[in-house]
Design a protein around this motif. Sequence first.
Motif, PDB file in Angstrom:
ATOM      1  N   SER A 128       0.832  -1.209   0.000  1.00  8.00           N
ATOM      2  CA  SER A 128       0.000   0.000   0.000  1.00  8.00           C
ATOM      3  C   SER A 128       0.862   1.252   0.000  1.00  8.00           C
ATOM      4  CB  SER A 128      -0.934   0.007   1.210  1.00  8.00           C
ATOM      5  OG  SER A 128      -0.195   0.029   2.418  1.00  8.00           O
ATOM      6  N   SER A 129       2.088   1.161   0.515  1.00  9.25           N
ATOM      7  CA  SER A 129       2.975   2.321   0.553  1.00  9.25           C
ATOM      8  C   SER A 129       3.450   2.708  -0.842  1.00  9.25           C
ATOM      9  CB  SER A 129       4.184   2.042   1.447  1.00  9.25           C
ATOM     10  OG  SER A 129       4.972   0.976   0.930  1.00  9.25           O
ATOM     11  N   SER A 130       3.304   1.804  -1.796  1.00  7.37           N
ATOM     12  CA  SER A 130       3.619   2.126  -3.189  1.00  7.37           C
ATOM     13  C   SER A 130       2.361   2.448  -3.999  1.00  7.37           C
ATOM     14  CB  SER A 130       4.360   0.959  -3.856  1.00  7.37           C
ATOM     15  OG  SER A 130       5.634   0.766  -3.287  1.00  7.37           O
ATOM     16  N   MET A 131       1.279   1.767  -3.686  1.00  7.93           N
ATOM     17  CA  MET A 131       0.050   1.989  -4.449  1.00  7.93           C
ATOM     18  C   MET A 131      -0.583   3.340  -4.150  1.00  7.93           C
ATOM     19  SD  MET A 131      -1.958  -1.655  -4.737  1.00  7.93           S
ATOM     20  CE  MET A 131      -2.882  -1.125  -6.178  1.00  7.93           C
ATOM     21  N   ALA A 132      -0.686   3.689  -2.865  1.00 11.25           N
ATOM     22  CA  ALA A 132      -1.397   4.915  -2.484  1.00 11.25           C
ATOM     23  C   ALA A 132      -0.780   6.169  -3.102  1.00 11.25           C
ATOM     24  CB  ALA A 132      -1.458   5.029  -0.959  1.00 11.25           C
ATOM     25  N   PRO A 133       0.557   6.368  -3.044  1.00 12.42           N
ATOM     26  CA  PRO A 133       1.130   7.569  -3.673  1.00 12.42           C
ATOM     27  C   PRO A 133       0.896   7.605  -5.180  1.00 12.42           C
ATOM     28  CG  PRO A 133       2.706   6.564  -2.165  1.00 12.42           C
ATOM     29  CD  PRO A 133       1.592   5.584  -2.339  1.00 12.42           C
ATOM     30  N   GLN A 134       0.982   6.453  -5.823  1.00 12.60           N
ATOM     31  CA  GLN A 134       0.757   6.415  -7.267  1.00 12.60           C
ATOM     32  C   GLN A 134      -0.674   6.815  -7.614  1.00 12.60           C
ATOM     33  OE1 GLN A 134       1.768   2.732  -9.389  1.00 12.60           O
ATOM     34  NE2 GLN A 134      -0.068   3.011 -10.634  1.00 12.60           N
ATOM     35  N   ILE A 135      -1.639   6.243  -6.909  1.00  9.48           N
ATOM     36  CA  ILE A 135      -3.040   6.570  -7.173  1.00  9.48           C
ATOM     37  C   ILE A 135      -3.292   8.055  -6.923  1.00  9.48           C
ATOM     38  CG2 ILE A 135      -5.424   6.139  -6.491  1.00  9.48           C
ATOM     39  CD1 ILE A 135      -4.157   3.808  -7.997  1.00  9.48           C
ATOM     40  N   LYS A 136      -2.718   8.588  -5.844  1.00 10.96           N
ATOM     41  CA  LYS A 136      -2.893  10.011  -5.531  1.00 10.96           C
ATOM     42  C   LYS A 136      -2.368  10.886  -6.660  1.00 10.96           C
ATOM     43  CE  LYS A 136      -1.763  13.512  -2.038  1.00 10.96           C
ATOM     44  NZ  LYS A 136      -1.079  13.764  -0.730  1.00 10.96           N
ATOM     45  N   GLN A 137      -1.204  10.534  -7.198  1.00 11.04           N
ATOM     46  CA  GLN A 137      -0.630  11.329  -8.285  1.00 11.04           C
ATOM     47  C   GLN A 137      -1.393  11.132  -9.590  1.00 11.04           C
ATOM     48  OE1 GLN A 137       1.796  13.687  -8.343  1.00 11.04           O
ATOM     49  NE2 GLN A 137       1.727  13.542  -6.103  1.00 11.04           N
ATOM     50  N   MET A 138      -1.902   9.944  -9.829  1.00 11.87           N
ATOM     51  CA  MET A 138      -2.695   9.721 -11.037  1.00 11.87           C
ATOM     52  C   MET A 138      -3.929  10.609 -11.042  1.00 11.87           C
ATOM     53  SD  MET A 138      -2.387   5.553 -11.434  1.00 11.87           S
ATOM     54  CE  MET A 138      -3.459   5.419 -12.882  1.00 11.87           C
ATOM     55  N   ARG A 139      -4.482  10.844  -9.882  1.00  9.95           N
ATOM     56  CA  ARG A 139      -5.687  11.676  -9.789  1.00  9.95           C
ATOM     57  C   ARG A 139      -5.386  13.152  -9.988  1.00  9.95           C
ATOM     58  NH1 ARG A 139      -8.315   8.016  -4.941  1.00  9.95           N
ATOM     59  NH2 ARG A 139      -9.516   6.643  -6.316  1.00  9.95           N
ATOM     60  N   GLN A 140      -4.110  13.485 -10.129  1.00  4.52           N
ATOM     61  CA  GLN A 140      -3.738  14.855 -10.500  1.00  4.52           C
ATOM     62  C   GLN A 140      -3.841  15.068 -12.002  1.00  4.52           C
ATOM     63  OE1 GLN A 140      -3.174  17.046  -7.913  1.00  4.52           O
ATOM     64  NE2 GLN A 140      -3.743  15.179  -6.773  1.00  4.52           N
ATOM     65  N   HIS A 141      -4.263  14.044 -12.727  1.00  5.41           N
ATOM     66  CA  HIS A 141      -4.420  14.107 -14.187  1.00  5.41           C
ATOM     67  C   HIS A 141      -5.873  13.781 -14.541  1.00  5.41           C
ATOM     68  CE1 HIS A 141      -0.015  14.251 -14.816  1.00  5.41           C
ATOM     69  NE2 HIS A 141       0.006  13.505 -13.729  1.00  5.41           N
ATOM     70  N   PRO A 142      -6.797  14.719 -14.226  1.00  6.87           N
ATOM     71  CA  PRO A 142      -8.233  14.436 -14.357  1.00  6.87           C
ATOM     72  C   PRO A 142      -8.709  14.250 -15.794  1.00  6.87           C
ATOM     73  CG  PRO A 142      -7.874  16.747 -13.844  1.00  6.87           C
ATOM     74  CD  PRO A 142      -6.551  16.071 -13.696  1.00  6.87           C
ATOM     75  N   GLN A 143      -7.930  14.655 -16.775  1.00  4.04           N
ATOM     76  CA  GLN A 143      -8.324  14.414 -18.160  1.00  4.04           C
ATOM     77  C   GLN A 143      -8.208  12.937 -18.511  1.00  4.04           C
ATOM     78  OE1 GLN A 143      -9.675  16.754 -20.272  1.00  4.04           O
ATOM     79  NE2 GLN A 143      -9.617  17.994 -18.395  1.00  4.04           N
ATOM     80  N   GLN A 144      -7.299  12.249 -17.840  1.00  4.57           N
ATOM     81  CA  GLN A 144      -7.089  10.829 -18.122  1.00  4.57           C
ATOM     82  C   GLN A 144      -7.665   9.923 -17.027  1.00  4.57           C
ATOM     83  OE1 GLN A 144      -4.235  13.053 -18.430  1.00  4.57           O
ATOM     84  NE2 GLN A 144      -4.922  13.277 -20.549  1.00  4.57           N
ATOM     85  N   PHE A 145      -7.539  10.354 -15.758  1.00  5.40           N
ATOM     86  CA  PHE A 145      -7.955   9.512 -14.648  1.00  5.40           C
ATOM     87  C   PHE A 145      -8.976  10.252 -13.798  1.00  5.40           C
ATOM     88  CE2 PHE A 145      -3.489   8.294 -15.595  1.00  5.40           C
ATOM     89  CZ  PHE A 145      -3.759   7.031 -16.109  1.00  5.40           C
TER      90      PHE A 145
END
Length: 293
Positions: A241-258
């Motif tokens: 989870s320490s790797s998944m959570a930061p990635q998901i958080k950053q992916m959500r900074q790209h609302p056009q794609q995610f």
Amino acid sequence: MEKIPASYRKRALDAQRGKVERITYQTTYQNKRYQKKALVYLPVGYNPNDSQRYNILYLLHGAMMSEASFLGGAGTNSGSAFKMLLDHEIAAKEMKPTIVVTPSYYPNNSFKTSDYVEDDPLNLAFARNELPNDLMPAVEKRYRTYARTADKKGFVDSRDHRAFGGFSMGAITTWYVFEHDLNLFKYYVPMAGDSWTVEANGGGTEPKKTAIKLAKHVQNSDYQANDFLILASVGGTDGTSSSMAPQIKQMRQHPQQFTKENLIYHIDSGGGHDIDSAANQAYNAFSQLFETK
């Protein structure tokens, strides 16, 4: 996240049990040819002589596991957690009748080591070559999926009826499949694993770069945000989870794609890095696959 009902951890009634078959196919890794095995779950009612077509889910194991880790073995009587889950969830109409394929990313057992990081080249090769060029043609030529032809055109045309998921290193592979096979799969179920497209454990060490690369991949593809669904999950006490959570958080900074609609992230409270938690995660994800537009 809901837990699997206790009854789903027992064998279903005989009439509710799907059948598991074993298939073989060939693939090439580093210029050497290998004979591979995979298990195929056929839901109750599957008849090779009927015209009905089925959605299909490819489900990949983690490090040191095998093609039998999810389904157990051939026949109808396996007591594996995932076999029983599929039987019950389909019988309860919580999941659409689905063909489920469990391969292995190891060319053979000699590639298994105690260092899971060494598996990464195998995961990438599986996503880029073996899956689309060897496994999918072998499976979808034999079984009745929505692919009218077992070739690239047939797979692209039927992508809305195809999913890929995996646990641990199988989840790392799922992110690779998202990157390299977005034209073939609409649904993605990474359980307990981040994207290593930038570097090993990159979802945690380089989450921003990882998210940017994944977003650019979507941006440069023929697909929009409403053309795919990622159902990511992890156990609450699982170290990944320490790797998944930061990635998901950053992916959500790209609302056009995610978006909140196409990128779902669930936590299995109290779940560890094990098959029991993976089964809980799968129970919640499988019911969201293959929704009608």
